[in-house]
Design a protein around this motif. Structure first.
Motif, short mmCIF file in Angstrom:
data_model
loop_
_atom_site.label_atom_id
_atom_site.label_comp_id
_atom_site.label_asym_id
_atom_site.label_seq_id
_atom_site.Cartn_x
_atom_site.Cartn_y
_atom_site.Cartn_z
N GLU A 115 4.71 2.79 0.09
CA GLU A 115 5.59 1.80 -0.54
C GLU A 115 6.33 2.45 -1.69
O GLU A 115 5.82 3.34 -2.37
N GLN A 162 9.57 -4.48 -2.82
CA GLN A 162 9.11 -3.13 -2.51
C GLN A 162 9.58 -2.72 -1.12
O GLN A 162 9.52 -3.53 -0.18
N VAL A 164 8.83 -0.67 2.16
CA VAL A 164 7.57 -0.27 2.79
C VAL A 164 7.84 0.47 4.10
O VAL A 164 8.68 0.04 4.91
N THR A 305 1.02 -1.48 -7.32
CA THR A 305 1.27 -2.44 -6.25
C THR A 305 0.36 -3.64 -6.48
O THR A 305 -0.85 -3.47 -6.64
#
Length: 331
Positions: A115, A162, A164, A305
């Motif tokens: 990520e 984010q 990914v 995260t």
């Protein structure tokens, strides 16, 4: 019950690893080059195998526990925006991204989770890296997906997008689906931090929480090369000000009984968010203790995260790998 296993690189304060643990994964090895981050990981999970090293220097052949794992996960440092691309250190993050891809060659996990910034999933600026990743992963027998998640969709009181990358071995790749949102209504800053804000008897805690009736803007950890901690760039600071929060600094303690909250009087009469409260806004449990001085603690939190996002991603990967946590012989 057997659990899925993973290696986590650039682990930071452990948000991604904690989420994966909640999704049914067990870490074989976690590594980070930052001493405070390693202390944080060891303090909260003494049983975790934590190695302090730079990913660029990591040689998995020296650590046999890194082989034969289900997942390689990486919450890598954010690649630079176009505004900072000419800085002298602007290629470090890109080198780490490529190092994570090369690590797949060595340990051959069944799945990969990386990520980073949202633009990595779709922006033309990062097309060369996507092309590099596609070529390397296709050669190794993986198929992959690029997509964007927003932490607010998983109950985190923060708008935090984010980018990914999930790659799965070709025979299971079609089973992977990006995680669907788990909440219908966003969690707000006020409801998340009200118990903490009221814990020293501050009389205006409820009135402040009523004004902080939306998710936070993205928390930004910042670079070790810049000064003290704050709550992000100019736009984020303005958003915080509408909630009666001074976004130009991070607080040392929560308001006491006599604190006068009156944003019209300026920053000194606005609330300051502490590092511990920032961790709550990142979905860390209150029991998760962050090591280091204030700026170092906030930096770890801002780079993390959110565990709820890690859990959602982990469950999606586990399902693709055919793992059922209700099955006593799963794994």
């Amino acid at each position: 019950m057997s659990r899925l296993t993973f290696v986590d690189v650039c682990s930071g304060a452990g948000g991604l690893a904690l989420g994966l643990e909640q999704a049914g994964f067990e870490p074989r090895l976690l590594l980070d080059e930052d001493a405070d981050s390693c202390r944080t990981l060891r303090a909260n999970r003494p049983q975790w195998n934590v190695l302090r090293t730079d990913l660029l220097d990591f040689d998995p052949s020296e650590y046999p526990e890194s082989y034969d794992v289900d997942l390689l996960s990486a919450g890598l440092p954010r690649v630079k925006s176009s505004a900072t691309v000419r800085r002298a250190d602007s290629h470090v993050e890109e080198r780490l991204l490529k190092a994570a891809i090369y690590l797949i060659h060595a340990i051959r996990p069944r799945a990969v989770l990386i990520e980073n910034v949202p633009g990595l999933a779709h922006s033309d600026n990062y097309q060369p890296f996507r092309d590099f990743a596609r070529a390397e992963l296709a050669h190794l027998g993986y198929e992959f997906s690029w997509f964007i998640v927003n932490a607010v969709d998983f109950g985190v009181p923060q708008n935090r997008k984010q980018g990914v990358l999930v790659a799965v071995e070709r025979q299971r790749a079609k089973e992977f689906r990006p995680p669907a949102p788990t909440v219908e209504q966003p969690t707000t800053v006020g409801e998340t931090l009200l118990p903490s804000m009221a814990s020293r008897g501050w009389r205006d805690a409820a009135r402040w929480a009523a004004q902080a009736n939306r998710p936070a803007p993205t928390l930004v950890g910042g670079s070790k090369n810049r000064g003290g901690a704050d709550l992000g760039p100019r736009g984020a600071k303005k958003a915080w000000a509408t909630m009666g929060v001074n976004g130009h600094t991070v607080g040392d303690e929560i308001p006491g009984v006599d604190f006068v909250w009156d944003p019209e009087l300026g920053r000194d009469n606005m609330v300051k968010i502490t590092s511990e409260q920032a961790a709550l806004l990142q979905d860390f449990p209150e029991s998760w203790k962050i090591s280091g001085l204030k700026t170092a603690r906030y930096r770890q939190v801002g780079h993390a995260t959110p565990p709820a996002v890690g859990e959602a991603l982990g469950r999606a990967v586990a399902e693709a790998l055919g793992w059922d946590p209700a099955d006593p012989v799963a794994g």
